[in-house]
Design an enzyme around this catalytic site. Structure first.
Site, short mmCIF file in Angstrom:
data_model
loop_
_atom_site.label_atom_id
_atom_site.label_comp_id
_atom_site.label_asym_id
_atom_site.label_seq_id
_atom_site.Cartn_x
_atom_site.Cartn_y
_atom_site.Cartn_z
N LYS A 95 0.88 -1.17 0.00
CA LYS A 95 0.00 0.00 0.00
C LYS A 95 0.91 1.22 0.00
CE LYS A 95 -3.37 2.63 2.59
NZ LYS A 95 -4.02 2.84 3.89
N GLY A 156 -8.37 8.95 9.39
CA GLY A 156 -8.72 8.90 10.81
C GLY A 156 -9.73 9.95 11.24
N ALA A 182 -9.76 5.65 3.86
CA ALA A 182 -9.57 6.81 4.72
C ALA A 182 -10.85 7.63 4.90
CB ALA A 182 -8.47 7.73 4.21
N GLY A 183 -11.15 7.89 6.13
CA GLY A 183 -12.22 8.82 6.47
C GLY A 183 -13.58 8.19 6.69
N ASN A 204 -10.34 1.56 9.36
CA ASN A 204 -9.50 1.32 10.54
C ASN A 204 -10.06 2.07 11.75
OD1 ASN A 204 -5.88 1.25 11.09
ND2 ASN A 204 -7.51 1.02 12.54
N THR A 205 -9.92 3.40 11.71
CA THR A 205 -10.27 4.21 12.88
C THR A 205 -11.72 4.00 13.33
OG1 THR A 205 -8.66 5.86 12.24
CG2 THR A 205 -10.37 6.57 13.78
#
Lengths: 254, 80
Positions: A95, A156, A182-183, A204-205
């Protein structure tokens, strides 16, 4: 089934391993999410404290590991990081992340394209993390990237699909898998990305920072599946005016 | 046939190297695998950079530490 390079995935939810309060919780959350591709970062080993020791349990869990180049500030550093990752994991998947600005973590498009060219030439399976830029995504596809990973909003941030208009263009144009990365902060946002036709999402977050990451992992699994099913079923058209769903016979005025 | 380990005698030479910014003394006949073992680093989960260049695992046994070598060891950690 989703196919990236020579690998098939039955789950379209990819997950990160960061920000979990414990390794055990991370492993359980990932298992319950059904994710089959899991990202990891790299750093210099602290000789006093050793490593996180999360590699062995992840490997034995059977998920495919996707190392990232986070921390690289330019193409040269990213290529170096990719070579390190290949050494550690014996994988040519990478990645590609180059985001020198620590405040917004916006990916550097010029360095990313440059690194992608080099890594593709070296035989890596390159999945670049990029802004939701349709032109850049095409260029990355042209140099041989196995997929593209446009952002929904800053890493995040849990802000969701701020870039939706541009994600649509990328999805429409791409001939390689599009992974919205992301996001994404809520399962409904993952559903939306999948409804738009994204091939997968990376979360993830939103899982790690939730009150119950294991339950949230399950929620995302269901959300991604629902979004995919809806995409396949075909959403109806959005109109700017009303379109009657019942016959307007006008009998009340007779 | 018995394979004797090399004998470390009083004449054994120690050399100084750097490992992730720490000064370390190792025997001059230490190879990379031995160095990592000495430092308690699990060889199968790290990558090693020697003087700025990635040194593939396949060459760890044949590569001896040299005075002034600068090694960096990298491992995978949690991340997104």
């Amino acid at each position: 089934m989703l196919k990236i390079a020579d690998h098939q995935f039955s789950s379209r939810l990819f997950t990160g391993t960061g920000k979990f309060s414990t390794s055990a919780l991370m492993l359980e959350a990932i298992t319950c999410s059904g994710s089959e591709l899991v990202t990891m970062a790299m750093k210099r080993l602290d000789l006093k404290t050793g490593s996180d020791d999360i590699l062995a349990p992840l490997l034995s869990s059977g998920v495919k590991l996707l190392p990232n180049t986070s921390g690289a500030r330019n193409a040269k550093e990213a290529v170096f990081a990719a070579e390190l990752a290949r050494e550690i994991l014996d994988t040519n998947w990478i990645k590609l992340e180059i985001h020198p600005d620590p405040k917004y973590l916006m990916p550097d498009p010029i360095e990313t394209l440059e690194a992608a060219k080099i890594l593709c030439d070296k035989g890596f399976v390159v999945l670049p993390y990029v802004h939701a830029d349709p032109v850049l995504c095409r260029r990355l596809e042209e140099v041989g990237c196995a997929g593209v990973m446009p952002l929904g909003s800053p890493i995040g941030s849990n802000q969701g699909l701020v870039t939706e208009t541009f994600l649509k263009m990328i999805i429409e144009q791409a001939r390689v898998p599009v992974i919205v990365d992301a996001g994404i902060g809520a399962p409904s946002q993952a559903t939306r990305a999948m409804e738009l036709g994204a091939d997968a999402v990376l979360v993830n977050t939103a899982i790690a920072s939730s009150r119950d990451p294991v339950a949230m992992g399950r929620c995302f699994a269901a959300a991604v599946q629902t979004g995919r099913d809806a995409y396949l079923a075909g959403l109806g058209h959005v109109l700017s005016v009303a379109s009657e769903t019942s016959p307007l016979t006008g009998f009340l005025n007779d | 046939m018995t394979q004797n380990k090399p004998e470390h005698t009083a004449s054994e030479t120690l050399i100084n190297i750097m490992l992730n910014d720490e000064h370390i003394s190792v025997s001059s006949d230490s190879n990379i695998s031995g160095l990592l073992q000495q430092q308690g680093i699990a060889a199968n989960s790290v990558a090693l950079v020697r003087n700025g260049t990635v040194l593939p695992k396949s060459r760890w046994k044949e590569t001896l530490c040299r005075t002034g070598d600068q090694f960096e060891v990298f491992a995978l950690v949690a991340g997104g």
